[in-house]
Design an enzyme around this catalytic site. Structure first.
Site, mmCIF file in Angstrom:
data_model
loop_
_atom_site.group_PDB
_atom_site.id
_atom_site.type_symbol
_atom_site.label_atom_id
_atom_site.label_comp_id
_atom_site.label_asym_id
_atom_site.label_seq_id
_atom_site.Cartn_x
_atom_site.Cartn_y
_atom_site.Cartn_z
ATOM 1 N N LYS A 9 14.005 -98.424 4.154
ATOM 2 C CA LYS A 9 14.548 -97.119 4.536
ATOM 3 C C LYS A 9 14.934 -97.065 6.023
ATOM 4 O O LYS A 9 14.547 -97.949 6.807
ATOM 5 C CB LYS A 9 13.510 -96.044 4.201
ATOM 6 C CG LYS A 9 13.288 -95.844 2.696
ATOM 7 C CD LYS A 9 12.259 -94.742 2.443
ATOM 8 C CE LYS A 9 12.099 -94.439 0.966
ATOM 9 N NZ LYS A 9 11.106 -93.339 0.749
ATOM 10 N N TYR A 49 17.975 -90.139 -5.983
ATOM 11 C CA TYR A 49 16.850 -89.206 -6.029
ATOM 12 C C TYR A 49 17.120 -87.988 -6.917
ATOM 13 O O TYR A 49 16.525 -86.928 -6.697
ATOM 14 C CB TYR A 49 16.483 -88.786 -4.602
ATOM 15 C CG TYR A 49 15.729 -89.881 -3.839
ATOM 16 C CD1 TYR A 49 14.533 -90.409 -4.340
ATOM 17 C CD2 TYR A 49 16.201 -90.369 -2.627
ATOM 18 C CE1 TYR A 49 13.839 -91.389 -3.651
ATOM 19 C CE2 TYR A 49 15.503 -91.362 -1.927
ATOM 20 C CZ TYR A 49 14.322 -91.863 -2.444
ATOM 21 O OH TYR A 49 13.626 -92.828 -1.754
ATOM 22 N N ASN A 112 8.208 -92.996 5.060
ATOM 23 C CA ASN A 112 7.329 -93.970 4.423
ATOM 24 C C ASN A 112 7.966 -95.331 4.151
ATOM 25 O O ASN A 112 7.504 -96.091 3.305
ATOM 26 C CB ASN A 112 6.673 -93.366 3.173
ATOM 27 C CG ASN A 112 7.684 -93.032 2.100
ATOM 28 O OD1 ASN A 112 8.883 -93.225 2.297
ATOM 29 N ND2 ASN A 112 7.211 -92.554 0.967
ATOM 30 N N HIS A 115 11.415 -97.953 -0.393
ATOM 31 C CA HIS A 115 11.540 -97.452 -1.777
ATOM 32 C C HIS A 115 11.389 -98.627 -2.733
ATOM 33 O O HIS A 115 11.911 -99.708 -2.476
ATOM 34 C CB HIS A 115 12.922 -96.828 -1.989
ATOM 35 C CG HIS A 115 13.224 -96.555 -3.440
ATOM 36 N ND1 HIS A 115 12.795 -95.420 -4.080
ATOM 37 C CD2 HIS A 115 13.869 -97.304 -4.383
ATOM 38 C CE1 HIS A 115 13.180 -95.466 -5.354
ATOM 39 N NE2 HIS A 115 13.836 -96.599 -5.560
ATOM 40 N N GLU A 126 18.665 -97.540 -11.195
ATOM 41 C CA GLU A 126 18.858 -97.559 -9.742
ATOM 42 C C GLU A 126 19.656 -98.789 -9.285
ATOM 43 O O GLU A 126 20.488 -98.690 -8.378
ATOM 44 C CB GLU A 126 17.494 -97.523 -9.042
ATOM 45 C CG GLU A 126 16.773 -96.191 -9.261
ATOM 46 C CD GLU A 126 15.354 -96.181 -8.708
ATOM 47 O OE1 GLU A 126 14.907 -97.199 -8.133
ATOM 48 O OE2 GLU A 126 14.680 -95.137 -8.853
HETATM 49 P P1 IDP Z 1 7.932 -93.003 -4.224
HETATM 50 O O1 IDP Z 1 8.925 -93.313 -3.131
HETATM 51 O O2 IDP Z 1 6.568 -93.560 -3.888
HETATM 52 O O3 IDP Z 1 8.401 -93.395 -5.594
HETATM 53 P P2 IDP Z 1 8.489 -90.229 -4.984
HETATM 54 O O4 IDP Z 1 7.465 -89.248 -5.446
HETATM 55 O O5 IDP Z 1 9.450 -90.761 -5.998
HETATM 56 O O6 IDP Z 1 7.720 -91.413 -4.228
HETATM 57 O O7 IDP Z 1 9.292 -89.512 -3.816
HETATM 58 C C1 IDP Z 1 10.482 -90.108 -3.318
HETATM 59 C C2 IDP Z 1 10.476 -90.036 -1.815
HETATM 60 O O8 IDP Z 1 10.585 -88.666 -1.422
HETATM 61 C C3 IDP Z 1 9.204 -90.524 -1.135
HETATM 62 O O9 IDP Z 1 9.166 -91.933 -0.958
HETATM 63 C C4 IDP Z 1 9.275 -89.801 0.190
HETATM 64 O O10 IDP Z 1 10.208 -90.436 1.072
HETATM 65 C C5 IDP Z 1 9.862 -88.465 -0.228
HETATM 66 N N1 IDP Z 1 8.821 -87.471 -0.494
HETATM 67 C C6 IDP Z 1 8.096 -87.321 -1.620
HETATM 68 N N2 IDP Z 1 7.227 -86.312 -1.521
HETATM 69 C C7 IDP Z 1 7.424 -85.779 -0.292
HETATM 70 C C8 IDP Z 1 6.829 -84.682 0.428
HETATM 71 O O11 IDP Z 1 5.944 -83.989 -0.046
HETATM 72 N N3 IDP Z 1 7.319 -84.459 1.687
HETATM 73 C C9 IDP Z 1 8.306 -85.209 2.252
HETATM 74 N N4 IDP Z 1 8.894 -86.243 1.613
HETATM 75 C C10 IDP Z 1 8.444 -86.526 0.364
HETATM 76 MG MG MG Z 2 9.906 -92.638 -6.781
#
Ligand code: IDP
Ligand code: MG
Length: 149
Positions: A9, A49, A112, A115, A126
């Protein structure tokens, strides 16, 4: 062998972690089928997303993902989806175990670093957003008989 989509990312690229993240995935024994740097468009980010549309964090997520270049990779290996998810660590870096990518370099869920697709079905969808089958290179690596029994 399964395939999965990995995205390094914008925060990870900006912080100069690209090489180290690629190394961790290679170290784990995953085979890189393709690797490309792009600037993600709104259309691509929204397609990736789509399941999160309407959630509170969605607008911030789209602006984060389109803010600066990302590195796309398709990797292959036995149980590649799970292997990548474990190597990444939990979505919230505070919950991610030390030794994982998010657990070592992350502090916030909205930054974070990486992905990885969450299932084989998601991976197929994807990968199809960014690549055609001809983009995914087929080759043998002798080392695989030393990684997989
Ligand atoms: P993942 O990346 O571990 O699969 P997902 O639940 O699919 O997690 O969420 C996609 C992305 O959305 C996360 O990696 C993060 O960047 C962002 N995200 C998810 N939940 C939150 C939140 O509560 N606050 C801010 N960003 C979030
Ligand atoms: Mg995800």
């Amino acid at each position: 062998m399964d395939r999965t989509l990995v995205i390094i990312k914008p925060d990870a690229v900006q912080r100069g972690l690209t090489g180290r993240i690629v190394s961790r995935l290679e170290d784990r024994g995953l085979r890189i089928l393709t690797l490309r740097m792009i600037r993600m468009t709104q259309t691509l980010a929204k397609s990736l997303y789509a399941v999160h549309e309407g959630k509170g964090f969605y607008p911030g997520l789209i602006s984060y993902m389109t803010s600066s270049p990302v590195v796309l990779m398709v990797v292959e290996g036995r149980r590649a989806v799970d292997v990548v998810r474990k190597t990444m660590g939990a979505t919230d870096p505070l919950e991610a175990v030390p030794g994982s990518i998010r657990g070592d370099w992350g502090l916030e869920i909205g930054r974070n670093l990486i992905h990885g697709s969450d299932s084989q079905e998601s991976a197929a969808r994807e990968i199809g957003i960014f690549f055609e089958e001809k983009d995914l290179l087929k080759y043998d690596r002798e080392v695989e008989r030393w990684v997989f029994e």
